[in-house]
Scaffold this active site. Structure first.
Site, PDB file in Angstrom:
ATOM      1  N   GLY A 622      97.779  17.287  33.599  1.00  0.00           N
ATOM      2  CA  GLY A 622      98.159  16.106  32.839  1.00  0.00           C
ATOM      3  C   GLY A 622      99.193  15.213  33.494  1.00  0.00           C
ATOM      4  CG  ASP A 623     103.317  13.998  34.906  1.00  0.00           C
ATOM      5  OD1 ASP A 623     102.940  13.089  35.676  1.00  0.00           O
ATOM      6  OD2 ASP A 623     104.502  14.151  34.558  1.00  0.00           O
ATOM      7  CG  LEU A 624      98.415  17.484  40.007  1.00  0.00           C
ATOM      8  CD1 LEU A 624      98.887  18.751  39.316  1.00  0.00           C
ATOM      9  CD2 LEU A 624      96.943  17.619  40.369  1.00  0.00           C
ATOM     10  CG  HIS A 625     104.917  12.440  40.203  1.00  0.00           C
ATOM     11  ND1 HIS A 625     105.900  12.875  41.060  1.00  0.00           N
ATOM     12  CD2 HIS A 625     104.962  11.093  40.225  1.00  0.00           C
ATOM     13  CE1 HIS A 625     106.516  11.838  41.575  1.00  0.00           C
ATOM     14  NE2 HIS A 625     105.974  10.738  41.085  1.00  0.00           N
ATOM     15  CG  HIS A 628     105.558  17.432  38.398  1.00  0.00           C
ATOM     16  ND1 HIS A 628     104.925  16.578  37.512  1.00  0.00           N
ATOM     17  CD2 HIS A 628     106.893  17.263  38.179  1.00  0.00           C
ATOM     18  CE1 HIS A 628     105.826  15.939  36.792  1.00  0.00           C
ATOM     19  NE2 HIS A 628     107.031  16.334  37.182  1.00  0.00           N
TER      20      HIS A 628
END
Length: 724
Positions: A622-625, A628
């Site tokens: 959901g937030d594979l920045h 991270h």
């Protein structure tokens, strides 16, 4: 329906089939009816099958009826004139039933009538007896025999022209009056039983399933209760409620309910709403299936259809494939593939019972809320209640109070509101270290300031006495606590299933989360003053080690069965809901973003293009920045951080982030490796991910408006400017 005081001992079974019938289903239904009759002490002596179209006016064709009449005349001398009946595997209309009785000169009972008789025989509780009588009278009312209509002996009164009431009219009136009285009695019994069920804020599971699937055996295994276990259809009527054993905190109540069968009479389902309310109102359905029965799939369908009829379709379900001790290894593997996420058990195996107990506790973890309570040492009663109804994570004794970090039902937390330790927002690293100390962690800070990269949490880096590095997080906002509960569940789910590391929380409390720091370097670090800095890798020249490891991790993540994710209590957003929410987000952010019409039209075309959207759901990070993603020196992925946004949804979510951060060429390489690793793709994936990224400013702005984050709103505006 004929109701002789003593049922005949022998029966002829009659079934009508047509081309649309599945032969195996029809045969299974007939065998089930024979089993029901055997439970009533009736032996089946013959089976008769009529192959006839369902739209035919009569139940039997003329030739088949003549053959049946001849068979009956032949059987009567063998079994006794008054000791034979016809049982029909269908629900007959009143006229069809009366016509068969007249032609054959023997009692006729249809499938609904047999089921009602079985229920009458087995009912034990007052509410079950009343519900069955309501169903029986509702069934009998239209079947009152018209050929018995004669003037009543009471004469006169009420009939037009001075005529007396016929026996039929009197009988129908009696049924109506009795039904009215029974429904009043049922309402009173239901109210009383509702109170006797115990606390409505308790965690509750209901055992449901096809009759004879082994629910009562599972009930006995889970609770130790001395409940009836018998190889008989409808051995259990009514609900039995017991506590899960070994006991849990908070307690979990288990109820066993009536089983289902094919073509369960509608009147019976309607009447049994009170008994089946245990299933409708439960927090979890334990759907017990006889995995050794060749007809298990149809039995699952019947149970789910029946549960839906009483309003329980939305209750979370855990499928338990029982009696697998009767299967060989190959059959078990085939069953596991057919029902992914189900638990294969033998209710007679203590090890399997332990696994089932653990799965139930895990399924309810999402219902609990974390809190820190301060209980005066002198208040032993409150301390005892908390220990019995809450999961106590830590307990620290002071001079005047006992401080407990607990997870409990929201209703219990509210009742203990006066004991909740007053919290204030943690604004310094020293305050965060003090919070960790209250939970047994003695750490020293690696710096005086928070890591400024987190939007939802303030983050500090610390070290323990053995030199191990730790990450400490504290919420920036009150609403973040709910998302941290989701993150805790997803970490427990993915940790044993991924080829890379994820955080393992040692402390999870409302004011602090603490876990040992994972090995690896973030792919990007962000300095509030100087901006982002890439580490180890560069977007335009990704090493093969990074591509391979990221693709493999995503394939493993999306391979986790949806059923298991739902059991863990994680959010699920279906594709249609995603598209609707995106449309509303475009409209809601229009005033703030003021996108050019060309870009807005592009977003809407993407939403309307069915061919690019996937037909399946998957678990996504959901937030594979890149911040991270933790990397090894060669660029290989070692760990993934920050799972707050994890959910079951459109599988392109993580790919869209890859497209935005690394570019289209990198996405193509990663998707190719993802597919080689067993990941599920679809024809429009690459274009769909690119379009989703083009709409990213809308999603960022919607989040900023929802949380009141002006910085994030400015970021969304800058991203939109770049897209122009």
């Amino acid at each position: 329906m004929s109701r002789p005081s003593d049922l005949p001992s022998f029966a002829v079974l009659l079934s009508r089939r047509h081309a649309d019938n599945d032969h195996r289903d029809a045969e299974a239904s007939l065998t089930e009816l024979e089993h029901l009759l055997r439970g009533l002490g009736i032996t089946v002596v013959e089976r008769v099958v009529q192959r006839r179209k369902p739209q035919s006016s009569g139940f039997l064709g003329a030739g088949k009826q003549e053959a049946l009449e001849a068979l009956v005349e032949e059987l009567k001398p063998q079994h006794g004139e008054e000791n034979l009946l016809l049982a029909v595997d269908a629900e007959l209309r009143p006229g069809q039933l009366h016509q068969l009785e007249s032609a054959l000169d023997l009692p006729v009972v249809d499938r609904a009538g047999v089921v009602l008789r079985v229920f009458e025989q087995r009912a034990q509780t007052p509410i079950a007896r009343v519900e069955i009588e309501v169903a029986r009278l509702s069934y009998e009312a239209p079947r009152v025999r018209h050929d018995e209509a004669v003037t009543s002996s009471e004469g006169g009164g009420g009939g037009r022209g001075g005529r007396g009431h016929t026996n039929v009219e009197l009988e129908k009136r009696r049924i109506r009056e009795r039904l009215a009285a029974l429904r009043q009695e049922l309402a009173a019994l239901s109210t009383r039983e509702e109170k006797q069920r115990g606390r409505r804020d308790a965690l509750r599971i209901a055992l449901v399933g096809y009759t004879n699937a082994g629910k009562s055996t599972v009930m006995r295994a889970l609770t130790g209760a001395d409940v009836l276990v018998e190889d008989k259809l409808f051995a259990t009527l009514g609900s039995t409620v017991r506590s899960l054993a070994p006991p849990t905190s908070p307690p979990i109540l288990v109820s066993d309910t009536v089983g289902f069968i094919r073509n369960l009479p509608h009147d019976l389902v309607a009447s049994f709403r009170s008994t089946l309310a245990e299933a409708r109102d439960a927090g979890l359905l334990l759907h017990v299936v006889d995995g050794s029965d060749p007809d298990w799939a149809e039995q699952m369908r019947v149970t789910r259809e029946s549960i839906g009829a009483i309003g329980g379709a939305d209750v979370p379900e855990l499928v338990v494939l029982n009696k697998v001790d009767r299967l060989d290894e190959a059959e078990r593997e085939a069953l596991a593939r057919a029902v992914p996420g189900a638990l294969l058990v033998s209710a007679l195996d203590p090890g399997d019972t332990k696994r089932l107990h653990e799965a139930i506790v895990a399924a309810f973890d999402g219902e609990l809320r974390g809190e820190i309570l301060a209980v005066p040492i002198t208040d032993g009663r409150a301390l005892g209640e908390i220990r019995s109804r809450a999961r106590v994570l830590t307990e620290a004794w002071g001079d005047e109070d006992v401080r407990l970090a607990v997870r409990a039902l929201p209703a219990d937390i509210e009742r203990w509101r006066h004991l909740v330790l007053e919290r204030r927002e943690i604004r310094s690293v020293d305050e965060l270290l003090a919070a960790a100390r209250r939970h047994g962690l003695e750490l020293r800070a690696d710096g005086d300031a928070f890591d400024g990269t987190g939007l939802d949490f303030r983050v500090a880096h610390a070290t323990d006495g053995e030199g191990r590095r730790w990450i400490l997080r504290t919420p920036r906002r009150q609403d973040v606590q709910a998302s941290s509960l989701v993150e805790a569940r997803v970490l427990a789910l993915v940790q044993p299933r991924l080829p890379v590391a994820v955080p393992q929380w040692h402390v999870h409390a409302p004011d602090v989360i603490a876990y040992p720091r994972l090995e690896g370097v973030p792919a990007v670090t962000v300095d509030p003053a100087s901006g982002p800095t890439w580490n180890v890798i560069r977007p335009g020249e990704l090493p093969e080690a990074f591509v391979e490891s990221l693709a493999t991790a995503l394939a493993a993540l999306q391979a986790i069965p949806i059923v298991e994710v739902q059991q863990a209590g994680l959010p699920l957003r279906r594709i249609d809901d995603v598209r609707t929410e995106l449309f509303h987000a475009i409209e809601a952010t229009a005033a703030e973003l003021r996108p050019p019409e060309r870009l807005r039209a592009r977003w809407l075309r993407w939403l309307d293009e069915d061919r690019c959207w996937p037909e399946h759901l998957a678990l996504v990070h959901g937030d594979l920045h890149p911040g991270h993603l933790l990397l090894a020196p060669d660029g290989a992925l070692r760990g993934i951080l920050d799972w707050t946004e994890a959910q079951v949804t459109d599988p392109s979510v993580d790919f869209a982030m890859i497209h935005g951060c690394f570019g289209a060429a990198a996405l193509g390489r990663i998707v190719a490796r993802f597919e080689e690793a067993g990941g599920r793709t679809w024809r429009g994936l690459l274009w769909h991910a690119a379009e989703r990224w083009a709409a990213f400013p809308v999603l960022a702005a919607a989040w900023a408006l929802r949380t009141g984050n002006d910085t994030a709103l400015e970021f969304a505006r800058s991203e939109l400017a770049g897209a122009r």
